[in-house]
Structure formats: C-alpha cells, structure tokens
Design a protein around this motif. Structure first.
Motif, PDB file in Angstrom:
ATOM      1  N   GLY A 119     -56.414  30.978 -63.686  1.00  0.00           N
ATOM      2  CA  GLY A 119     -56.506  29.563 -63.419  1.00  0.00           C
ATOM      3  C   GLY A 119     -55.931  29.096 -62.059  1.00  0.00           C
ATOM      4  N   TRP A 120     -55.804  30.135 -61.197  1.00  0.00           N
ATOM      5  CA  TRP A 120     -55.378  29.622 -59.775  1.00  0.00           C
ATOM      6  C   TRP A 120     -55.594  30.956 -58.895  1.00  0.00           C
ATOM      7  N   ALA A 121     -55.628  30.405 -57.555  1.00  0.00           N
ATOM      8  CA  ALA A 121     -56.058  31.424 -56.623  1.00  0.00           C
ATOM      9  C   ALA A 121     -55.170  31.434 -55.411  1.00  0.00           C
ATOM     10  N   GLU A 122     -55.207  32.691 -54.626  1.00  0.00           N
ATOM     11  CA  GLU A 122     -54.360  32.444 -53.487  1.00  0.00           C
ATOM     12  C   GLU A 122     -55.134  33.258 -52.322  1.00  0.00           C
ATOM     13  N   ASN A 123     -54.596  32.965 -51.288  1.00  0.00           N
ATOM     14  CA  ASN A 123     -54.975  33.536 -49.979  1.00  0.00           C
ATOM     15  C   ASN A 123     -53.913  33.816 -49.086  1.00  0.00           C
ATOM     16  N   ARG A 124     -53.893  35.240 -48.849  1.00  0.00           N
ATOM     17  CA  ARG A 124     -52.677  35.629 -48.011  1.00  0.00           C
ATOM     18  C   ARG A 124     -52.985  36.102 -46.383  1.00  0.00           C
ATOM     19  N   GLY A 125     -53.235  35.199 -45.769  1.00  0.00           N
ATOM     20  CA  GLY A 125     -53.630  35.538 -44.335  1.00  0.00           C
ATOM     21  C   GLY A 125     -55.129  36.022 -44.212  1.00  0.00           C
ATOM     22  N   GLU A 126     -55.729  35.655 -45.140  1.00  0.00           N
ATOM     23  CA  GLU A 126     -57.255  36.245 -45.151  1.00  0.00           C
ATOM     24  C   GLU A 126     -58.069  35.512 -44.403  1.00  0.00           C
ATOM     25  N   TRP A 127     -57.788  34.230 -43.867  1.00  0.00           N
ATOM     26  CA  TRP A 127     -58.632  33.625 -43.253  1.00  0.00           C
ATOM     27  C   TRP A 127     -57.935  33.641 -41.854  1.00  0.00           C
ATOM     28  N   ILE A 128     -56.583  32.919 -41.773  1.00  0.00           N
ATOM     29  CA  ILE A 128     -55.857  32.723 -40.634  1.00  0.00           C
ATOM     30  C   ILE A 128     -54.511  33.577 -40.595  1.00  0.00           C
ATOM     31  N   PRO A 129     -54.261  34.006 -39.546  1.00  0.00           N
ATOM     32  CA  PRO A 129     -53.302  34.991 -39.606  1.00  0.00           C
ATOM     33  C   PRO A 129     -51.966  34.472 -39.785  1.00  0.00           C
ATOM     34  N   GLY A 130     -51.080  34.773 -40.779  1.00  0.00           N
ATOM     35  CA  GLY A 130     -49.816  34.260 -40.967  1.00  0.00           C
ATOM     36  C   GLY A 130     -49.935  33.113 -42.079  1.00  0.00           C
ATOM     37  N   MET A 131     -50.973  32.527 -42.464  1.00  0.00           N
ATOM     38  CA  MET A 131     -51.299  31.308 -43.237  1.00  0.00           C
ATOM     39  C   MET A 131     -51.537  31.738 -44.721  1.00  0.00           C
ATOM     40  N   SER A 132     -50.717  31.458 -45.700  1.00  0.00           N
ATOM     41  CA  SER A 132     -51.050  31.632 -46.932  1.00  0.00           C
ATOM     42  C   SER A 132     -51.423  30.204 -47.885  1.00  0.00           C
ATOM     43  N   VAL A 133     -52.488  30.430 -48.677  1.00  0.00           N
ATOM     44  CA  VAL A 133     -52.533  29.413 -49.524  1.00  0.00           C
ATOM     45  C   VAL A 133     -52.574  29.438 -50.955  1.00  0.00           C
ATOM     46  N   VAL A 134     -52.159  28.561 -51.597  1.00  0.00           N
ATOM     47  CA  VAL A 134     -52.125  28.612 -53.073  1.00  0.00           C
ATOM     48  C   VAL A 134     -53.199  27.659 -53.542  1.00  0.00           C
ATOM     49  N   ALA A 135     -54.034  27.644 -54.639  1.00  0.00           N
ATOM     50  CA  ALA A 135     -54.922  26.560 -55.098  1.00  0.00           C
ATOM     51  C   ALA A 135     -55.337  26.580 -56.706  1.00  0.00           C
ATOM     52  N   VAL A 136     -55.365  25.379 -56.974  1.00  0.00           N
ATOM     53  CA  VAL A 136     -55.703  25.136 -58.504  1.00  0.00           C
ATOM     54  C   VAL A 136     -56.972  24.339 -58.529  1.00  0.00           C
ATOM     55  N   PRO A 137     -57.583  24.588 -59.561  1.00  0.00           N
ATOM     56  CA  PRO A 137     -59.062  23.787 -59.742  1.00  0.00           C
ATOM     57  C   PRO A 137     -58.414  22.375 -60.283  1.00  0.00           C
ATOM     58  N   ILE A 138     -59.574  21.533 -59.934  1.00  0.00           N
ATOM     59  CA  ILE A 138     -59.687  20.085 -60.489  1.00  0.00           C
ATOM     60  C   ILE A 138     -60.997  20.384 -61.557  1.00  0.00           C
ATOM     61  N   LEU A 139     -60.959  19.931 -62.708  1.00  0.00           N
ATOM     62  CA  LEU A 139     -61.975  19.914 -63.731  1.00  0.00           C
ATOM     63  C   LEU A 139     -62.029  18.547 -64.025  1.00  0.00           C
ATOM     64  N   GLN A 140     -63.515  18.182 -64.314  1.00  0.00           N
ATOM     65  CA  GLN A 140     -63.793  16.992 -64.997  1.00  0.00           C
ATOM     66  C   GLN A 140     -64.759  17.470 -65.856  1.00  0.00           C
TER      67      GLN A 140
END
Lengths: 257, 257
Positions: A182-203
């Motif tokens: 129920g969540w995802a992450e991105n560890r420098g896969e797009w921009i070097p050194g930048m990590s992202v954690v994301a959760v969905p918004i469902l309706q």
DNA sequence: GCTGAATGTTCCTGATAATGGAACATAGAT
DNA sequence: ATCTATGTTCCATTATCAGGAACATTCAGC
C-alpha cells in the motif's frame, strides 16, 4: 474532428515560451514553429493585448500575468487539489520535507500541488511538471492501483540514474510489492540522491492520486520510511474522507453572463 | 493593430472558465459569451485536445493540466518572482504570517507570489489576483514610488470597508507618509479585519514591486508594525542585491526547434 | 421501460477573417 | 555612419472559420 489551426498555433507559441527560460522575439519564435513572421507577430500581439503574454523592454515576449492567473485559478478548481492543500502544508511543516500531490492529467502523471519543506536542502518539484512512470514512487503506485489508466508504453525505459529499474520484470516486481504494502518508494531512481515515499489516495476504491514526500535520501532515512508512510497515510485518509461525494451533483441554477 | 478573433474568443473562454467555480458545458459557455454553440464547441475541442482544458465525466469543461503548467512555468520565468520566493518563504516561516509579493503587470497591481503563514487564521491572497490601488498597502507604495505607472484613474474610489479612504486628499496624505517612511500599511481598508504592512523593492531606484505581510489585525499588532517593517526590509534588501543586473544581457546562441 | 427535453457533437456552405509575401521602420552592431 | 537583424504594417488571395441545422446522446419524469 478538426482543430482550429489559429488556436493551435497560439497554444504552440505559449508552450514554446513556457519551455524557454528566456523571453523570445518574433523572429526566433517564427523560426522555431516554422510560421511566417507576420502571422507569428499577429498571434503574439493578440495574446499580448490580453495580458497572456508580456513584452520586455527589448520587445521580446514572455508569459504574462493573465496566463499565470489562469493557471492558478485552474489549480484551485481541481477538487482534489483544494482538498489536499492544507494536508500538504501540515505534513510538510511537521516533517520538514517537501510533500507533494501527483495524479494523472491528460494521459500524464503530473505534480498537481506541493508544499515545500523547510530545510536548506530540499526537493522542489515543479507543479505542472510531468514525471516518469517507471522511475518514481507515484508512478509505481499508479501502476499498482490504476493499471487501466497508466502504461509504460512498450518502448524502452530510460535509465535516469544507475538505480533506475529498466526491465519490465524488475518494475513488475516493485509494482506488486507496492500493491501489497500500500505504498511505494523511489531511491534515487529518477534523480540522484533523491528519495521519495508515496501513498495512494483512493476514492471509492479507485486511484485518484498519490501523496508523496520527497527529500534527499539521507533525510528520508533520518525520518524513517515507515514513519513517513504512517504520516502520509493519515493525511491521505483525511483527504479521502473529505473527498467522499464522488459525483458532485448539480442542482438547478443557470450560469449567466 | 487588429486582433485574431478566434484567439480572442479562445481567451475569453479560458477566462470565463477560470472565473467559474464549477465546470461548464458547451451550451452554458456559448450563452455566456454569446457565440454559436458549434463555434464554441470547436474552440473547446481544440483547447481540450491540447490539454489546456479537460472534460469531466459529464462532458463539461474545466481548466486543464496544460494551462496550469503554462501558468506556473510563467511564474518561475519572472526574474523577480524567482529571486523573491525563498525570501518569502523564510519571512513567512519566521513571522508565522502570510508574506506576499506584488507588482504591476498589464496595468494592474497583482499578487505575483506568496508564502502562507502557519496560523489557523491566516491571509490567503490569490496569486494572479488584481488588488485595488487606493485601499492597499502595496497600492500606496506604488503611488509613492512609481507614480508614473499607477494611477487612481480619476473615477470614484470604492469604499470596501468603513476604514477605506475614498478622498484623493486623504490618500495623497497617506502616500506622502509612505514615501517619507519607506513603508506603507493598510488597516482593514480593503478587507475587514485584515491589516497589511508593505515595503518597496527597488531596482536602480525604480520601484519594481513590494513585499508585504498580511494578517488579521491582531496578528500584526502582536508582531509589532516596526518589527515587521524591519524584517521585510531585510528581505527586500537581499532581493535587491540579487536583482542587481538590471538588463540581463543576451549573448549569441540561437533557439532551435 | 418508454417518452421528451435537455445537452453535446457533426455536417456543410458561404463569407469572413486569417495567411504570408513583401515593403517599411527601428534598433544594435561593426 | 553604414549595415544587418529584428519588429511592424500593408494588402490581395484563398484557405479557414462561422454558424445554421440535423443528428446523437444523456438524463428526468412518467
């Protein structure tokens, strides 16, 4: 199914000027879009007269105040943006890092709104910018929760950094994990050194967007991925509650001039 | 000196949709702008095909992602906005109230950018919105420092609140005081209960905009007007330093398609 | 489930309104 | 001071858009 070429050309001009980081003159724009100089000039003059473009002292054109106003009005009109904004600001203030909202618009995954963190080193995504599907946390969430509206588009997947997963198998695995957790992450896969954690918004069970925290990888470690997920989930839950009425009914009442 | 009517109509459509707080259908828009339904539909279809507008599930139109992107790109292109943004955010975070940047664009005094305060009760100006000259702190600064580009426009001055100064003499006095002190204030003259303190941003002695703090009147009292002025001045000074090069020289280099 | 009144979409022809080549004006550079 | 690149205006030609009307679709009421 035909378009109005004049309007199309006007839009092309706006896009071109939007992409350029400096004001451009009539000749440069005419050359770039392969239009006659006089036609270009007329288009520019029309747009400038309405404040959509402005001319600097050298008579070159750049985006104008009216265009900015239109865009920002448009942003606020988006119900999910209106509902999410306070949550973004709260979460950003609490966590001290940039939190943003992303969703599908016009077949692309775009940043819909953001609240920047307070740190000296912070992520500053561009609102309106399109982000790649396969190399971002929100992209993987989209693939996991709304496979019908996103696709990787068959073509080869660009490797933005050494960490980018470029094989469909690899990404599939990540997407399955995202769906499960129920969540995802991105560890420098797009921009070097930048990590992202994301959760969905469902309706009503349908994916309508994602909340994400973006920061330098060290910043994400410091906060702890699971703590971030918890905080984002709380925000997403509140957004979902306020998003309840799925089809905003329209009563009577005409629109007058 | 003639405009392209098609483009003009397209712009009218965008403005109308921007003002409306709900999506509108072809018929409603055609009626509002007094255009034939088919022409309206063609315009809308053209704009929608480019993502400038979007259609909801009921086929009604609303501003689209491309429009938002164009507007925000435009914002970032504005050198003064780019330079001022970090200062706005810093000042807003430090003072806890909304700080914004205003300037003349297209003959109007508009909010160019803002950073909102953290309080539950806070001013939330709309970026892109035009503000009245005679009833605002930034308006009085403009009159004081750039009388050649602003004017009260002869006509009667609207009284937004009981505190609004509507006689030219009264305003002249306030403007003179602003010129003398180097800052201006607005105590509930535009919006009841809202006070604003503003300082000018000068570039080579010319007025290019104003930094202002807006808050509930009590909030301004709590911080102290002079403390606010000091803080804003510090920000304005840093902005001015970074604004140094007045005419950004252009070297060679063509723009390619 | 059917009927009727909205609304959104497509088609087509005439006339307008946009096109684009070329001349003119202006400002920067050598 | 001359030259060159750029912005602006002019005008005939015709492609393109306007707009009436028919067609499709959606929704509300019965």
């Amino acid at each position: 199914m035909d378009s109005l070429s004049t309007v199309d050309n006007a839009i092309d001009l706006l896009f071109h000027l939007g992409r350029s980081d400096q004001p451009l003159g009539v000749t440069a724009l005419a050359r770039a879009l392969d239009l006659p100089k006089s036609s270009t000039h007329r288009l520019l003059a029309t747009l400038a007269r309405r404040g959509v473009l402005e001319q600097d002292e050298r008579r070159r054109y750049r985006p104008g105040a009216a265009l900015v106003a239109l865009g920002l009005q448009g942003l606020d009109r988006d119900p999910i943006v209106a509902v999410t904004r306070p949550e973004l600001q709260l979460a950003a203030a609490e966590l001290g890092e940039t939190v943003f909202l992303a969703g599908m618009r016009g077949g692309q995954l775009v940043v819909l709104d953001k609240a920047e963190g307070s740190g000296f080193l912070r992520a500053a995504p561009r609102v309106g910018e399109a982000v790649p599907i396969h190399a971002t946390a929100v992209g993987k969430l989209a693939l996991a929760f709304a496979p019908e509206v996103v696709s990787l588009g068959g073509a080869a997947l660009s490797a933005f950094t050494p960490a980018t997963a470029t094989s469909h198998e690899e990404i599939d695995a990540q997407v399955r994990r995202a769906a499960l957790r129920g969540w995802a992450e991105n560890r420098g896969e797009w921009i070097p050194g930048m990590s992202v954690v994301a959760v969905p918004i469902l309706q009503e069970g349908r994916w309508v967007g994602a909340l994400a925290l973006a920061a330098a990888s060290a910043g994400v470690e410091a906060l702890g991925v699971l703590a971030i997920v918890d905080r984002l989930r709380a925000a997403a839950r509140r957004v979902q509650e306020r998003l309840q009425p799925p089809a905003p009914r329209r009563r009577g009442g005409k629109e007058a001039a």
